[in-house]
Motif scaffolding. Structure first.
Motif, PDB file in Angstrom:
ATOM      1  N   PRO A  11       0.329  -1.514   0.222  1.00  0.00           N
ATOM      2  CA  PRO A  11      -0.331   0.069  -0.194  1.00  0.00           C
ATOM      3  C   PRO A  11       0.692   1.250   0.247  1.00  0.00           C
ATOM      4  O   PRO A  11       0.529   1.882  -0.417  1.00  0.00           O
ATOM      5  N   LEU A  12       2.295   0.905   0.330  1.00  0.00           N
ATOM      6  CA  LEU A  12       2.881   2.621   0.305  1.00  0.00           C
ATOM      7  C   LEU A  12       3.585   2.627  -0.531  1.00  0.00           C
ATOM      8  O   LEU A  12       4.228   4.057  -1.188  1.00  0.00           O
ATOM      9  N   LEU A  13       3.850   1.560  -1.566  1.00  0.00           N
ATOM     10  CA  LEU A  13       3.939   1.398  -3.316  1.00  0.00           C
ATOM     11  C   LEU A  13       3.283   2.079  -3.848  1.00  0.00           C
ATOM     12  O   LEU A  13       3.555   3.511  -4.977  1.00  0.00           O
ATOM     13  N   LEU A  14       1.928   1.644  -3.642  1.00  0.00           N
ATOM     14  CA  LEU A  14       1.140   2.087  -4.618  1.00  0.00           C
ATOM     15  C   LEU A  14       0.094   4.000  -3.791  1.00  0.00           C
ATOM     16  O   LEU A  14      -0.112   4.831  -4.949  1.00  0.00           O
ATOM     17  N   ALA A  15       0.702   4.095  -2.652  1.00  0.00           N
ATOM     18  CA  ALA A  15       0.834   5.642  -1.983  1.00  0.00           C
ATOM     19  C   ALA A  15       1.594   6.278  -3.025  1.00  0.00           C
ATOM     20  O   ALA A  15       1.680   7.598  -3.893  1.00  0.00           O
ATOM     21  N   THR A  16       3.175   6.116  -3.336  1.00  0.00           N
ATOM     22  CA  THR A  16       3.679   6.850  -3.801  1.00  0.00           C
ATOM     23  C   THR A  16       3.859   6.645  -5.091  1.00  0.00           C
ATOM     24  O   THR A  16       4.174   7.855  -5.495  1.00  0.00           O
TER      25      THR A  16
END
Length: 175
Positions: A11-16
């Motif tokens: 999810p952090l990667l998708l937000a980034t």
């Protein structure tokens, strides 16, 4: 490395990736407006080209958080290349919009605050590209460490010599 587990990092990667793409789109809008206002000036044209290419090339990056595939390697390579391009674009924007009488720098007549906003979104695109590169690399590294190792199973009936063994020209397995 607990923070880098897939449940947190994906999810952090998708937000980034989302912030990276949105910053590129906004920067593209600013630089398209600048080039529309005034057709000369290499810095706004370079920044427009980088932002247009980023908007196109960052689209596959939205798939990388969902599945660890060969796509992740390509996305990391794209991030590495575009991190340098966005850094160059940011340097060009800083040179153009921070020195001298900024109001008269290309494109002349555009408010200084609009030029500074373009510079800010250029930096954000650079920043989120670097963060995406680091997060993508670390996520794939942790995923590779957690993958089980597949071992070949050999049976007693398999009497074939290993592929790196010397050739048997006189035995029962000889052709």
């Amino acid at each position: 490395m607990a923070i880098l587990q897939s449940t947190v990092s994906r999810p952090l990667l998708l937000a980034t990736r989302t912030m990276q793409w949105v910053s590129s789109v906004i920067a593209m809008g600013f630089y398209a407006y600048f080039v529309h206002r005034e057709h000369h000036g290499t810095h706004p044209i370079f920044n427009l080209v980088i932002s247009v290419l980023s908007v196109v090339f960052f689209i596959p990056a939205f798939l990388s958080p969902f599945k660890s595939t060969i796509l992740s390697k390509w996305v990391a390579l794209i991030d590495m290349v575009f991190s340098y391009l966005w850094l160059t674009a940011f340097i060009f924007a800083a040179q153009s919009y921070n020195y001298g009488n900024v109001y008269f720098n290309a494109p002349s007549g555009v408010k200084v605050s609009v030029k500074h906003a373009a510079e800010a979104f250029t930096f954000l695109a650079f920043f989120f590209t670097v963060v995406g590169l680091v997060t993508e690399t670390l996520t794939r590294w942790v995923d590779a460490e957690n993958e089980p190792v597949a071992r070949e199973k050999h049976t007693a009936a398999d009497t074939r010599a290993p592929l790196d063994a010397p050739a048997n020209t006189t035995g029962t397995a000889a052709v």
